[in-house]
Scaffold this motif. Sequence first.
Motif, PDB file in Angstrom:
ATOM      1  N   ASP A   1     107.555  31.004  42.374  1.00  0.00           N
ATOM      2  CA  ASP A   1     106.302  31.378  43.049  1.00  0.00           C
ATOM      3  C   ASP A   1     106.424  31.189  44.552  1.00  0.00           C
ATOM      4  OD1 ASP A   1     106.523  28.699  43.058  1.00  0.00           O
ATOM      5  OD2 ASP A   1     104.463  28.284  42.463  1.00  0.00           O
ATOM      6  N   ARG A   2     107.659  31.342  45.058  1.00  0.00           N
ATOM      7  CA  ARG A   2     107.849  31.115  46.486  1.00  0.00           C
ATOM      8  C   ARG A   2     107.555  32.395  47.265  1.00  0.00           C
ATOM      9  NH1 ARG A   2     108.112  26.004  46.456  1.00  0.00           N
ATOM     10  NH2 ARG A   2     109.335  25.851  48.357  1.00  0.00           N
ATOM     11  N   ILE A   3     106.867  32.225  48.386  1.00  0.00           N
ATOM     12  CA  ILE A   3     106.687  33.354  49.298  1.00  0.00           C
ATOM     13  C   ILE A   3     107.239  32.914  50.646  1.00  0.00           C
ATOM     14  CG2 ILE A   3     105.038  34.822  50.481  1.00  0.00           C
ATOM     15  CD1 ILE A   3     103.227  34.534  48.099  1.00  0.00           C
ATOM     16  N   TYR A   4     108.161  33.718  51.197  1.00  0.00           N
ATOM     17  CA  TYR A   4     108.827  33.324  52.435  1.00  0.00           C
ATOM     18  C   TYR A   4     108.274  34.115  53.597  1.00  0.00           C
ATOM     19  CZ  TYR A   4     111.910  30.869  49.407  1.00  0.00           C
ATOM     20  OH  TYR A   4     112.398  30.009  48.480  1.00  0.00           O
ATOM     21  N   ALA A   5     107.704  33.396  54.542  1.00  0.00           N
ATOM     22  CA  ALA A   5     107.170  34.052  55.731  1.00  0.00           C
ATOM     23  C   ALA A   5     108.323  34.333  56.678  1.00  0.00           C
ATOM     24  CB  ALA A   5     106.138  33.157  56.390  1.00  0.00           C
TER      25      ALA A   5
ATOM     26  N   PHE B   1     101.345  38.620  60.964  1.00  0.00           N
ATOM     27  CA  PHE B   1     100.452  37.488  60.696  1.00  0.00           C
ATOM     28  C   PHE B   1      99.590  37.170  61.917  1.00  0.00           C
ATOM     29  CE2 PHE B   1     103.868  35.901  57.604  1.00  0.00           C
ATOM     30  CZ  PHE B   1     103.359  36.717  56.596  1.00  0.00           C
TER      31      PHE B   1
ATOM     32  N   ALA C   1     103.774  41.196  49.473  1.00  0.00           N
ATOM     33  CA  ALA C   1     104.012  39.765  49.565  1.00  0.00           C
ATOM     34  C   ALA C   1     103.439  39.199  50.854  1.00  0.00           C
ATOM     35  CB  ALA C   1     105.508  39.475  49.479  1.00  0.00           C
ATOM     36  N   ALA C   2     103.588  39.979  51.932  1.00  0.00           N
ATOM     37  CA  ALA C   2     102.999  39.519  53.190  1.00  0.00           C
ATOM     38  C   ALA C   2     101.487  39.461  53.090  1.00  0.00           C
ATOM     39  CB  ALA C   2     103.420  40.462  54.310  1.00  0.00           C
TER      40      ALA C   2
ATOM     41  N   TYR D   1      99.732  38.923  50.301  1.00  0.00           N
ATOM     42  CA  TYR D   1      99.425  37.725  49.511  1.00  0.00           C
ATOM     43  C   TYR D   1      99.514  36.478  50.384  1.00  0.00           C
ATOM     44  CZ  TYR D   1      99.646  40.073  44.985  1.00  0.00           C
ATOM     45  OH  TYR D   1      99.410  40.863  43.911  1.00  0.00           O
ATOM     46  N   TYR D   2     100.580  36.460  51.159  1.00  0.00           N
ATOM     47  CA  TYR D   2     100.821  35.251  51.937  1.00  0.00           C
ATOM     48  C   TYR D   2      99.703  35.021  52.944  1.00  0.00           C
ATOM     49  CZ  TYR D   2     103.074  31.914  54.972  1.00  0.00           C
ATOM     50  OH  TYR D   2     103.355  30.813  55.701  1.00  0.00           O
TER      51      TYR D   2
ATOM     52  N   GLU E   1      96.475  33.884  51.146  1.00  0.00           N
ATOM     53  CA  GLU E   1      96.487  32.481  50.735  1.00  0.00           C
ATOM     54  C   GLU E   1      96.386  31.561  51.936  1.00  0.00           C
ATOM     55  OE1 GLU E   1      99.125  32.170  46.706  1.00  0.00           O
ATOM     56  OE2 GLU E   1      99.468  30.778  48.357  1.00  0.00           O
ATOM     57  N   ARG E   2      97.123  31.933  52.989  1.00  0.00           N
ATOM     58  CA  ARG E   2      97.141  31.053  54.162  1.00  0.00           C
ATOM     59  C   ARG E   2      95.763  30.992  54.811  1.00  0.00           C
ATOM     60  NH1 ARG E   2     101.586  31.787  58.846  1.00  0.00           N
ATOM     61  NH2 ARG E   2      99.945  32.701  60.111  1.00  0.00           N
TER      62      ARG E   2
END
Lengths: 538, 310
Positions: free
Chosen positions: B38-42, B50, B84-85, B87-88, B91-92
């Motif tokens: 479940d890792r998301i890498y910025a 962002f 993914a970005a 989602y990230y 969440e952030r």
Amino acid sequence: MIRRTILADLNPAPDESLASLLQRQGALHGCSTTRDYLSGVEDPRPGEPSALLPHSSRTCGWTLLPQMSSEFAGILRLTVEQVEQASLLPLVGTVFAPDTTIGNIARSGLRVNEWAYCAPCLSTGWHKNWILPTVTDCVRHRLVLANGCPACSRAVTPLSTGRTGTTVRCACGAVLNDVEQLRAEDDEHETQRMLHAEIASNRDPRGDDIRAMFAFLETAVPAMTQIGSNTTFSTAPDSTFDRLYRFDLEPQQRPQRSAHGGGFIDAIRKLTPDPWVRRVLVHHAHLAWRDDSHRDRLAQIIDTLDVRWKSDRTSRSSALHERFAPALTPTNLQEPLRQIRELTDLPARHEVPAVIPFWEIDPSGVSSRLRVRCGNTISALFIAASTGVPIHEARRTLGTPAHLKYVVPTPTSIDSALTWLATNESCDYAHRRKTLKHLTSLTPTDWQALTGLAPPAQRDDQALAAIYWVHATCAAPSLYPRYHQMSELARQRLSRQRAERQQRAGSNAHDIRSAISAHFRRAADHGEAASSRLRHAG
Amino acid sequence: MKYLDAFDLLHAAAQPPCPPPDPCADDDIRLRFLERWDRIYAAFRFQRFFDTVEETVRMHGGRSRTGASALLVLSGVPYTGKSAAGYYIGERLTRETLAADGDTTRSAGPETILRVPVVRIQAAHLDTVKAGILTPIVEFYGASANRRNAAELLRQIRILAVQHETKLLIVDEISQVRMGSNSSRVVDQIKELVEAFPAPILFVGNNLDRDSIFTPQADRADPRRQLSERSCLLPCNLWSTEELQQLSCSIEHDLPLRNHETGSLDYARLRNACSSYPGRLSDLLRSAAHHAIQSGTERVTDQAIEKLAK
């Protein structure tokens, strides 16, 4: 499946109605009205027509079928117990008889399509007591419940209005939170406070408590409708009425009155602007909560007015009449009346009200009108003015409404009593004046003969007249505990005087009749002289 | 990693991804970690994106002078990490907003309402905006959206957004809203959504710079021109070798392997193996690590990755 609401908690208040919960749930869903929200709720049984909507739109606001509890609990995310607490089911056993079914509740005259509301309370929700026709005030804010929209004057219900946060709007867009309401009067507030306490007490209604109250309220109003036009009661302008209704304002600016047919206070107020009639009814309903004697008296009123208690009327009436008939029947009051008539030559029209106790509410216009004119409030005032007995003493002995303790000052003279009556009571002022004029001819000797007491130190014809007024309205037995002794004494004295008169044979210097007629003659002469003076002056 | 509704998003934001297990741990634990990746890498390449989103949310509440929401469009070729970005950043923002205010609920009258800073939906593959975008937004809040027309849904969405203090709406896969015969109607309804929603909207989709609702036509009266001029287009191209190396190093650092050394791979070969797709790269590395644990080599090699890629 029924769509869940995962993002908010309703936090229902203890006295909040189910319709209010549905409205707040609809607001959380962003729906404009509750009906809108319910129409969007999916049916839990696919393929079948929604059972929730037709049921809820008509009835879920105020009652609940047991099999629907779980479905409402599902869409409200509450427990079944919380949903049932918000419905009217808990009132079965207090307001409604324990064997009441849902169908009976549905037919019991609730304001299903026309809710009353208190504007400050609306921000938190619609109380379930507001649907009861006998609840007319908000006890918390001491305001008379409004109903209808102030802008479009249509009836409002939780299902037809919409909510955004704490703001409730009618379908026309008017905000109901800003509706101006009247402040409840003392007697109304007291009665409503006790009513709310009784509703919340979960007391078994099989006694004469709350069902008697409700039955009385339900039966008194139709009885009052038969009294007649309200203009027949009063010729004096009722400033209180105008002040309450504010006819000087535009219709949109007037305070909202409860206009529902079941509203007890308002129904009476609409029928008659006479506050006395209203106070008597309200007061008796009020007293019925306190002690058994009043409760039984109230039950007797109910039996007199009997509409819906026919089934067990026989047993109730017989027991009550055994207890109260000796004190209340007109035959017991005939004897003192006969004496007074003999003494004073009262006009014949004063005989009728004297034999009708005011609590026997007769649905005929004649007796009610007379009852208004011969009430105990008037007696109390005149007694207080003439004898110096404080008004609360007179109130206690006369059984005058308790609220008079606060609003009736002890008059210092007959004139002040008349002034108070003219401004606060809508009885016929001219009629009272005229009657008083007829009664101002009693001498101290006659007064002493009637009452067995020494005459007042200060000679005052009007005070004596007041005493006779009391006797004429049958208030004397309750005013004087020793009345029967006194009347017996008076009868002995009268018989003695008659014997003496017969002995003197022809000498009528002390004849009461001649004294009174002489007085009237003097008064007539005086009036003629005055009118002739006026004619000369003109 | 598809959020069903706001509850799931808030739940995910409340629980940050669990740390990778110790390489010395049991095989079962390490394999389970790889299976539930479940890792998301910025990655650095999304940093500008962002920053743009956060600045838009903070500045002016995301509203223009005319009252319309600010529009951000993240567009590019498939499989470049756009979702993914999204989602990230969702969440952030959720985590940061709720942590900064310290209160996850608000009270409006007697009710206690959960705050939902970010709404993230996936546009359905349907013809109409009502079914494709509006209904998923309402259902994201857990509200009932049955038997309503588009105007009522827009009003409901606005109330819900104000009620739950929403700060950003992310519409993923906007390219799935077809531009068929009713294209002007679709564009009009999206314009209404843009004007009704009280927060910035981020559209994420494939190749939105050509033949989409954000692509102005030659006709100057085309309503798409207005949308395209209002929106801020953020392109997302294929990854370069350096960018993939950064991403690969981040993933390798988290792999629970005993003998693997981060940065030891040949990244030119790795880029060929994953065809420059970062999602494929992540999958390859995870699969290779899985095999490495099962075979006992405890190391990811270029040969293993190329073997898996074939």
